[in-house]
Motif scaffolding. Sequence first.
Motif, PDB file in Angstrom:
ATOM      1  N   GLN A  30       0.839  -1.195   0.000  1.00 23.74           N
ATOM      2  CA  GLN A  30       0.000   0.000   0.000  1.00 23.74           C
ATOM      3  C   GLN A  30       0.871   1.239   0.000  1.00 23.74           C
ATOM      4  O   GLN A  30       1.920   1.299   0.652  1.00 23.74           O
ATOM      5  N   GLU A  31       0.421   2.254  -0.709  1.00 19.39           N
ATOM      6  CA  GLU A  31       1.242   3.447  -0.942  1.00 19.39           C
ATOM      7  C   GLU A  31       1.732   4.092   0.354  1.00 19.39           C
ATOM      8  O   GLU A  31       2.896   4.497   0.461  1.00 19.39           O
ATOM      9  N   GLN A  32       0.862   4.178   1.368  1.00 20.30           N
ATOM     10  CA  GLN A  32       1.255   4.873   2.594  1.00 20.30           C
ATOM     11  C   GLN A  32       2.379   4.142   3.317  1.00 20.30           C
ATOM     12  O   GLN A  32       3.251   4.778   3.929  1.00 20.30           O
ATOM     13  N   ARG A  35       5.649   4.544   1.304  1.00 21.45           N
ATOM     14  CA  ARG A  35       6.167   5.889   1.577  1.00 21.45           C
ATOM     15  C   ARG A  35       6.852   5.943   2.941  1.00 21.45           C
ATOM     16  O   ARG A  35       7.896   6.564   3.104  1.00 21.45           O
TER      17      ARG A  35
END
Length: 441
Positions: A30-32, A35
């Motif tokens: 997942q992107e979060q 990151r």
Amino acid sequence: MKKRSQPGRVARRRKRKLNTSVQSVTLCHQEQYVRLIRFLKQKGFTSTILQPAHFSDTGRGLQTLKTLKPGQRLISLPQTCLLTTAAVLSSYLGPFIKGWTPRPSPLLVLCVFLVLERHRSPLSEWFPYIDVLPTAYTCPVYFTDDVMNVLPVTVRGRALEQRASVQELHSSNKHFFRSLQPLVDESVEKVFTYEALRWAWCTVNTRSVFMSHSPSPFLSGQDVCALAPFLDLLNHRPDVQVSAHFNSATRCYEIHSVTGIDCYQQAFINYGCHDNQRLLLEYGFVTTNNPHSVVYVDTDSLCKVLQGDNGLEQKMGFLRENEFLSNLTISSEGPGWRLMTVVRVLSLTNTQQGQWKAVLLGQILCEERERWCTQTIRTLCVHALKDTDTALEKISQMLLQCEAPLTEQLGVVMALRQEERCILGKCLDSLITQNQVFFEH
């Protein structure tokens, strides 16, 4: 040597069932979370043993990617990844803190920085961390009055004190907040709301690790907290043993597993030997089958059960003077030592004052008085069970009429009440057995 036979079909099924009883789904793509890991790697984080995942029983947590042997390091987070007061003082907020009188507390400094970074998102440096934090918490400071009213009396008082302390933190620092107007692009009153500070306070209170810092001339009070991104995704389990500390040699906050962890299992840590009331107050959750959990007995309940005693007021005054009216508890195995001692004193008459002090020091009474004490504890349990059942019925009715986040708050309180009902039931069973032994003699 005879070769061990292969496990049969039943054994394989049993093992498969155990392995699939808790389902997990990785969150690392997942992107979060991508990151967040990128952000931490830029600050020196290199661990690949753990990955974020969602578990069917606990929700979000960290999953092992390989088997850890007893004593092996679970995670090592460099100091550069930790959000500390030193990091805040070296940031854009530093000059405002250093020039402010009176000196703010370390807690306030961390809260203010979190509020500002959340306001500046997604442009803030710490946005990758802010983005994975909960947007709200199930700590009592978030509870509505209706939810507060279905808490056990003893924890309700502490919850209201917690709420009042956060309200005081907000109201008493409005001048400091106004001095930060140059850092925000709208009215500072709209940024530093009570709700924003409450969120930041809960973030620090529920997610920080213990880390002692050198005294700062710009801060007041003890500075022992640090926020640890990624590491704070580890969930608590009361039966897990870990070793956690800041390693001054490696300049990393490290956690070692004492017992080891199997591959692809959830990695847990232990926040301490906390009962469920403490876990709810400080962290916003409770655990089932918590070996440290007890039911607290308040003095009003004691007085209600013994309201026919003409000498009750004098004996309660004696117990209060000797600081014996706090931490009165009932566990699954029976009444705690302090509660039993208090009840023994209350079983005596005013003409037996000479024995009061001796009982506080551990003197046991005659069989008749001991039986009276057991019956009194049993009555306390029955009253507590009645109160718990009434509260659970009210919670069930409230759940039919409310929506999130009230549902989440009520769910935590319901779990607490259900655990306490279980403790009281087991205590009653043990008291019945104890009473039978008395009569047999």
